[in-house]
Design a protein around this motif. Structure first.
Motif, PDB file in Angstrom:
ATOM      1  N   THR A 315       0.818  -1.212   0.000  1.00  0.00           N
ATOM      2  CA  THR A 315       0.000   0.000   0.000  1.00  0.00           C
ATOM      3  C   THR A 315       0.856   1.269   0.000  1.00  0.00           C
ATOM      4  N   ASP A 409      -5.802  -3.138  -6.685  1.00  0.00           N
ATOM      5  CA  ASP A 409      -5.331  -3.915  -5.539  1.00  0.00           C
ATOM      6  C   ASP A 409      -5.961  -5.296  -5.541  1.00  0.00           C
ATOM      7  N   GLU A 410      -5.179  -6.300  -5.151  1.00  0.00           N
ATOM      8  CA  GLU A 410      -5.688  -7.670  -5.003  1.00  0.00           C
ATOM      9  C   GLU A 410      -6.595  -7.986  -6.178  1.00  0.00           C
ATOM     10  N   GLY A 566      -6.710  -8.154   2.636  1.00  0.00           N
ATOM     11  CA  GLY A 566      -6.305  -6.780   2.876  1.00  0.00           C
ATOM     12  C   GLY A 566      -6.602  -6.077   4.184  1.00  0.00           C
TER      13      GLY A 566
HETATM   14 MG    MG Z   1      -2.987  -5.037   0.653  1.00  0.00          MG
END
Ligand code: MG
Ligand code: ADP
Length: 703
Positions: A315, A409-410, A566
């Motif tokens: 991040t 993200d992800e 996350g």
């Molecule tokens: Mg993450």
């Protein structure tokens, strides 16, 4: 004119039914009204063609009727016998009991849910064919809720000539309905000359033959089919992998042919950010930021995959890149797979960037209409530079004035197709830079093959001071000790997760299980403040629960696997995973990654229900002894049995339907060569195969 009419232009005039083609909507098939179509859409089935590629997740063998005197508990079998007696047993649970007899022996069929009609059909002397799992009951062997048919004559109830395919379903659609629709789709495909063309360089069987084998498995080699190494399976997964290789090549070519915004401010931004951070960036983080800075300054759109195990600190890297972008006067957006994660990212980014006077905007699919419109218009005016939103939202109508960078993200379920759509989000003529972040550990070489369109960066170092999460496997008979431990941890000022797992995909059942556990834990640990979060909560409730846990208002958080990706609460130092034996390694690893994020020694308790099967035992052992995500992924591959993969919706990676990029890694290099050949010699075929497997072929075709 609507879409259907476009496809059958003569119909409106002549009134005749247009020919159903593979591209037609499923509603053109018998047995698929609008209600069914709506359900099918949940399975990503819209066109007739989509049915073809909705493959069985497993097969049941109903080809042999097993004599009743050969039954063994635990086996899933087809049986047949005459109704010898029937009654309704009252007691703690009312049940309908039907005794059948095949001359050699008997078996009890038992139903807890039944209606009068069902009851009346079991007339003494009639025949029953039943398929189910045999188990040891109080008074001998029995089958609970088998699938069954009743007839007056045994001859009317033969065994099946073929294996029975079992498809992934949604509520409201039965196996039978789906089988019927797929049959029709196969007929349409068989008539379609385009669909039956030879594809150069791909070994037989051809697509049509392969699909028939999988949907109507009747021939030989059925053992291979069950083991997922049948030539038909191989053919389809190669075709799919080829389609993805083609796609990625086209995408990369096309993207790199366009200019990207030239951004020189990532390194200075990173230095600024470092001043405000309570920790020093790791060497790996600094190196990766350097790679990104280089890409962003190159004048070409960045296409980069950032891989790094859970907790390695991706991040902050994204924050540095986004800040750099904002300081160059452009907008950057971070997309998360869930609302929960989007919220959390927004919170974290605001914490990091707020100190530098940079505002962070949020676009959530669940915002109130007015709120959302306001946010969208701010995005469109270019006022706010840094944005966070969900993937789903991004597919809709949001526009940005000056989009310079997209961070994903992800990237579960974020396929090539969606990435294509990104391009349209920016201002004309400039293609946003793309940074795809993934915690799915795959070896670097494989990542390079798999994401042929991306450059790969790896964070191969965890922040210092992390002690590996001490992991133990305990039978749930030792729940008392576990509760005591949670009490100690929480009274010591730390926090705990209790993760409830259920195999059922159903949100509702998972939520029920979590609520039940929540009630129980509150009673068992009255001294603690307990929170609850699951997929069925209203978004505001969910956010409130997460926030309460984040700021320490609750000490113990009972959760379903929604927290898998996350979630970041460094003060949480113990995680209990209920029924851990049911989960796969990748999921366990992701879950465990939620603890051990601060400097405190953390623990993960894998609770299981004894007796433990072989697979479960092996998985828990890997978790106990291994902490490296890449090694766990390797074990995962070795331990996965057949029957878990085919037709399973691939979560993560590149949205493949059949192929498993890790299992099938060896297939990829020759297909890459083939992809290059096709692009120069058979662009038509390339387009067809992409359309078949990925969709959106027109977009790729404009290269
Ligand atoms: Mg993450
Ligand atoms: P992931 O890569 O799994 O997304 P995160 O970005 O959520 O990991 O980071 C995990 C935790 O580690 C966060 O609490 C973050 O603040 C912290 N962190 C990140 N980088 C460092 C670092 N260099 N030193 C110490 N802690 C760090």
């Amino acid at each position: 004119m609507n879409k259907k009419e476009q496809r059958g232009p003569d119909r409106a005039r002549s009134g005749a039914k247009p020919p159903t083609t593979l591209a037609t909507g499923v509603t053109y098939l018998k047995g698929a009204g609008p209600a069914v179509a709506a359900k099918l859409r949940l399975l990503d089935i819209e066109r007739v063609q989509d049915l073809l590629f909705h493959l069985p997740s497993r097969y049941e063998d109903r080809r042999h009727i097993v004599p009743l005197n050969e039954l063994k508990a635990g086996e899933e079998v087809l049986v047949r016998g005459k109704v010898a007696a029937m009654d309704v047993r009252f007691g703690p649970r009312r049940s309908l009991r039907v005794a059948i007899d095949d001359g050699g022996s008997g078996l009890l069929l038992r139903f807890f849910h039944f209606n009068e009609l069902q009851k009346q059909s079991f007339v003494e002397g009639r025949w029953v064919r039943a398929f189910g799992t045999v188990r040891a009951g109080a008074s001998g062997l029995e089958m609970v809720h088998p699938e069954y048919r009743v007839a007056d004559d045994a001859a009317l109830l033969p065994a099946e000539p073929k294996l029975t395919p079992i498809y992934p379903l949604v509520t409201g659609i039965t196996q039978q309905r789906l089988r019927g629709l797929i049959q029709q789709a196969l007929e349409v495909a068989a008539r379609d000359p385009e669909f039956n063309l030879e594809l150069p360089g791909l070994a037989p069987p051809d697509t049509m033959t392969a699909l028939r084998v999988l949907h109507e498995p009747g021939g030989t080699d059925l053992g291979d089919l069950l083991l997922e190494r049948h030539p038909a399976q191989l053919r389809l997964l190669r075709e799919e992998l080829l389609a993805h290789q083609l796609c990625m090549r086209l995408l990369r070519r096309r993207t790199l042919a366009q200019p990207g915004a030239r951004i020189d401010s990532v390194q200075p931004a990173s230095a600024l950010l470092q001043e405000k951070l309570p920790f020093a960036l790791t060497g790996a983080q600094r190196r990766v930021i350097g790679e990104i800075a280089h890409d962003l300054a190159s004048g070409k759109p960045m296409l980069r995959l950032l891989q790094g195990d859970v907790g390695c600190g991706k991040t902050v890297v994204a924050a540095a890149a986004m800040l750099g972008c904002a300081q160059a006067g452009l907008q950057a957006v971070l997309m998360a797979p869930t609302e929960l994660l989007a919220e959390q990212h927004a919170h974290n980014l605001a914490g990091m960037l707020g100190a530098l006077g940079v505002e962070v905007g949020v676009l959530s699919g669940r915002m109130k209409k007015a709120e959302k419109e306001e946010a969208m218009s701010r995005a469109a005016r270019g006022e706010v530079k840094v944005w966070v939103g969900t993937h789903a939202l991004f597919q809709s109508e949001v526009r940005f004035a000056k989009l310079g960078l997209v961070v994903v993200d992800e990237q579960h379920r974020f396929g090539v197709g969606q990435r294509l759509a990104l391009r349209d989000k920016g201002p004309r003529g400039v293609t946003p830079h793309q940074l795809i972040m993934s915690a799915t550990p795959i070896p670097r070489t494989l990542a390079q093959t798999l994401y042929a369109d991306l450059d790969v960066s790896v964070i191969d170092e965890l922040p210092p001071g992390r002690t590996p999460v001490l992991t133990v496997a305990l039978s749930n008979e030792r729940r008392g000790e576990v509760l005591e431990r949670i009490g100690e941890v929480c009274m010591g000022g730390r926090q705990a997760y209790w993760v409830c797992t259920l195999i059922e995909e159903s949100d509702q059942l998972q939520a029920q299980a979590a609520e039940e556990t929540y009630r129980q834990l509150r009673a068992e640990l009255p001294q603690l403040r307990v929170g609850l979060v699951h997929g069925r909560l209203k978004p505001q409730e969910k956010d409130a629960q997460m926030r309460a846990f984040q700021n320490g208002a609750t000490q113990l958080l009972v959760a379903t696997t929604v927290i898998e990706v996350g979630v970041d609460v460094p003060n949480a130092s113990i995680m209990i995973i209920d029924n851990a034996e049911r989960l796969g390694l990748a999921q366990l690893h992701q879950l465990r990654g939620r603890v051990g994020r601060g400097a405190t020694a953390s623990q993960c308790v894998l609770m299981y229900q004894p007796p433990l099967g072989e697979g479960g035992k092996a998985r828990l052992e890997v978790m106990r002894t291994t902490h490296d995500g890449f090694k766990i992924a390797q074990h995962d591959l070795e331990l996965r049995g057949p029957g878990e993969l085919l037709g399973r919706k691939q979560t993560g990676l590149i949205g493949l339907k059949i192929a498993d990029p890790v299992r099938d890694a060896a297939q990829i290099p020759p297909l890459q060569k083939l992809a290059d050949q096709w692009l120069s010699k058979s662009p038509q075929e390339a387009r067809k195969v992409i359309a078949r497997w990925v969709g959106d072929a027109e977009k790729y075709a404009q290269v």
